[in-house]
Design an enzyme around this catalytic site. Sequence first.
Site, short mmCIF file in Angstrom:
data_model
loop_
_atom_site.label_atom_id
_atom_site.label_comp_id
_atom_site.label_asym_id
_atom_site.label_seq_id
_atom_site.Cartn_x
_atom_site.Cartn_y
_atom_site.Cartn_z
N TYR A 152 37.60 25.30 44.96
CA TYR A 152 36.68 25.93 44.02
C TYR A 152 37.11 25.45 42.45
CZ TYR A 152 35.57 29.84 40.71
OH TYR A 152 35.42 30.62 39.73
N ASP A 237 42.89 34.04 49.31
CA ASP A 237 41.55 34.48 48.51
C ASP A 237 40.57 34.78 49.64
OD1 ASP A 237 39.18 34.66 47.04
OD2 ASP A 237 39.93 33.30 45.45
N ILE A 239 37.78 36.43 49.37
CA ILE A 239 36.57 37.00 48.62
C ILE A 239 35.04 36.79 49.48
CG2 ILE A 239 37.50 36.94 46.22
CD1 ILE A 239 35.61 34.56 45.66
N LYS A 276 30.88 38.50 45.71
CA LYS A 276 30.13 37.63 46.68
C LYS A 276 29.77 38.58 47.60
CE LYS A 276 31.69 34.23 44.19
NZ LYS A 276 30.97 33.72 43.11
#
Lengths: 438, 513
Positions: A152, A237, A239, A276
């Site tokens: 990302y 992470d 998410i 998200k």
Amino acid sequence: MVAKVYKPCIPLSAIATSSTHGEDSPYFAGWRAYDEDPYDATTNPSGVIQMGLAENQVSFDLLEKYLEEHQEVSKLVNGIGGFRENALFQDYHGLNSFRKAMASFMEEIRGGKVKFDSNRIVLTAGATAANELLSFIIANPGDALLVPTPYYPGFDRDLRWRTGVNIIPVNCNSSNKFQITKQALEEAYAKAKKADLQVKGLLMTNPSNPLGTAMTRPVLEEILNFISSKNMHLISDEIYSGSVFSSEEFISIAEILEESGYADAQRVHIVYSLSKDLGLPGFRVGAIYSYNDAVVTTARRMSSFTLVSSQTQKMLSPMLSDVNFTKNYIKTNRERLKRRYDYVVEKLRECGIECLHGNAGLFCWMNLKPLLEEATTDGELKLWETILKDLKLDISPGSSCHCTEPGWFRVCFANMSIETLDVALSRFTSFMEKRRKT
Amino acid sequence: MGYQSVSENSHLLSRIAAGDGHGENSSYFDGWKDYDSNPFHPVSNPGGVIQMGLAENLLCLDLIKEWIKEHPEASICTEEGLNYFEAVANFQDYHGLPSFRQALARFMGKARGGRVSFNPDSIVMSGGGTGAQETLAFCLADPGDAFLVPTPYYPAFDRDFCWRTGVRLLPINCFSSNNFKLTKAALESAYETARKNNIRVKGVLMTNPSNPLGTTMDRDTLKTLLTFVNQKRIHLVCDEVFSGSVFNQADFLSVCELLDEEPSYDKSLIHIAYSLSKDLGLPGFRVGVIYSYNDTVVKCARRMSSFGLVSSQTQHLLSHMLNDDDFTSKYLAENKRRLHTRHEEFTSGLEKFGIKCLPSTAGLFIWMDLRQFLKENTENAELKLWRVIIDDVKLNISPGSSFRCTEPGWFRVCFANMDDATMHVALKRIGDFADKVKDETTQLDDATMHVALKRIGDFADKVKDETTQLQQKKRFNKKLRLSFCRINDGGITQHLMSPHLQSPRSPLVKASH
């Protein structure tokens, strides 16, 4: 009034004048192009369609329905009793009820396979803040974090900008579907050592952004061994954990830890957010879950700079604690995302474009290598510009995600109506048809 | 659940994390802990500690509640507001909702009596005033650089401005002899001291109206300050978080007004920090604002605001509320009136007991002068007195030393975070204490003197050495409950911090929610 010319003043900080905020990347340039010429079915049908923003708009109706049917929530947030307490509540522990609700939701997502202790949850205004906070906590300026590529683009800012921490990429490629290998980890570590950088941790995204794939058990175990042997932290992470198309296919690092009796758990920190899975990026709800007491305490103190609005905590608590609602939401959201994904991949395949086989997320990882004039970053960026200017589609070039293999693009599909998606797909189809003719 | 511990190095944390820049290690928090473990309640715990160390404004929350009830469309979870839900929930643009920025600009202008007009495009969001301060420090200074700050000052600035940024705060000392006004001499002296120590000064940080003094800066002082920063070509950060809490007919003079009046001042040096936590009494909503006249700073701060955006739900609600002209006019006027009334009641109550306060016209607190009750003119004596006030009088007030006040004996006392009845209980306790101390002072002085004389006499033959005399004093002092320490950090002494550094808990909020 005449503009006065002043003597040069003391300069701004080095942080302010650096470009580590990352906004010069094509990732953001595409967003700007969209902002200047946004697609609208009626008023601007030839405008740019935004496919570079990973948002989840497919399940809002479920949230709205919940709020409609539970008007007691609005009474809770705005009602006579409790308003004052809520307006004053700035305790960085967060509302007990909200932390419990977050823990419950995170457990639901993992199919009840792990238990989360709500006292280990630290709330931050979004995962952006959570990642920066952890970077401040586990690394000193000049230290390094390993991050598997492609990753990302926002990590360049979140992990490095104000912290002064470096990122060393762990390079992955399509030969094995971009999975992280022991070799890649060791190479990255050696590179850091050679540059005299102290590696303090590894940050991985599971499921991956931009790949849209969930990590497998052997890879997760390999990573845990690696970070233990090298005496570093692990940030997972997660998410997109609620956006894995099938719950059996997602294995959280929490599961691996639980199975191994939490050996070395103190190295591990999980990042989560409602941006998200629930499609609520505006509400700025992020969380750090750490198995390390010192990290929990410090993160909580640092969260003073980035607390979650108390009225948002209040509004979301009932919904996230309602297991009937969350079970149904998670299941429905997954099904809808999978349907969209399958639809997009099929349509692309029909016009000759292949994607990495994914099982999660709000995007697909599209392979346009055959279309490159040259297999270089420049070649990729040229193609990206063509797609932006001629197809009026903002998709994200792999190089902006630090992919070492030119030609891959991330394409978001969950942030628009199905009608708009069809328009976007038809533009791909026309483009590929034209190419075949020439 | 606890987790197996691994080798020492495994969870080695950063210097920032391992250090005490968070400021909470100070045993000052005994006061807060005392409140938390024994909170006053008029019915269930009338003998508990009254929290007067938390600068919150509860006086006008009823007006806000009423507005929200009458405007269900401003809340995205009500029937009337639900159709906004999707658009608002999806909105994460760091520019913020345009209507929100406009509303803030209007409100800030109104708080300044309409004498200043703010450009909504120069408004940047932050995670509360806390986030605003830190972001400005990141934008304006490098690690090791310094900002000068007039004393006494809000203790959490040490965390907000310095902790993760590595920037330092150096004091500009102010004194009661001129009501703690900032002087040119003090500015120059502080700047010179930094220069001598090879510390690069990047700017001045001030709070106007002042926390903890409750005073507003006069025109001359503002001009002195503006001239100073212009001459030195350094930045000026003005924390105007109490700008809507000015009462007593005195008008608030914002630095922004002088900029308009005087074109010779370079606007690009000026940056304002604001928040809705004090004026609107909404600290839970985390609405911080950075307003800069410097476009580069606006751009940079806006990028950094990604780390602390305001919840879009909150932006939506407040943009409706603060764009409601009738409401904001009524609110600001009523807020002033209620603060003024409360201030008057409290200070006149104190006056009756012979306790004076620094004359003030703003804020949610008074700067109380208890120098007359100090046994000696030292910080230790102040802290001893403070300990007595917490333990015996059961009031958590904030000692001046935690604000780096140069003179012992001053205390900040918050009055807007409680109802009338509680305020009267607090006043009574102070009054009783004042009487008691006046009586005891004479007796204690005699007793102390006799003890000292006896001991000196006993040891007179043996003790010639000054060192031994000091040891004797230490033995005597051991009996006193002192739990404070001073940490010397390369010449800059870290004082005790005020409760704001720990996560503040309002007296009206139950700990387990």
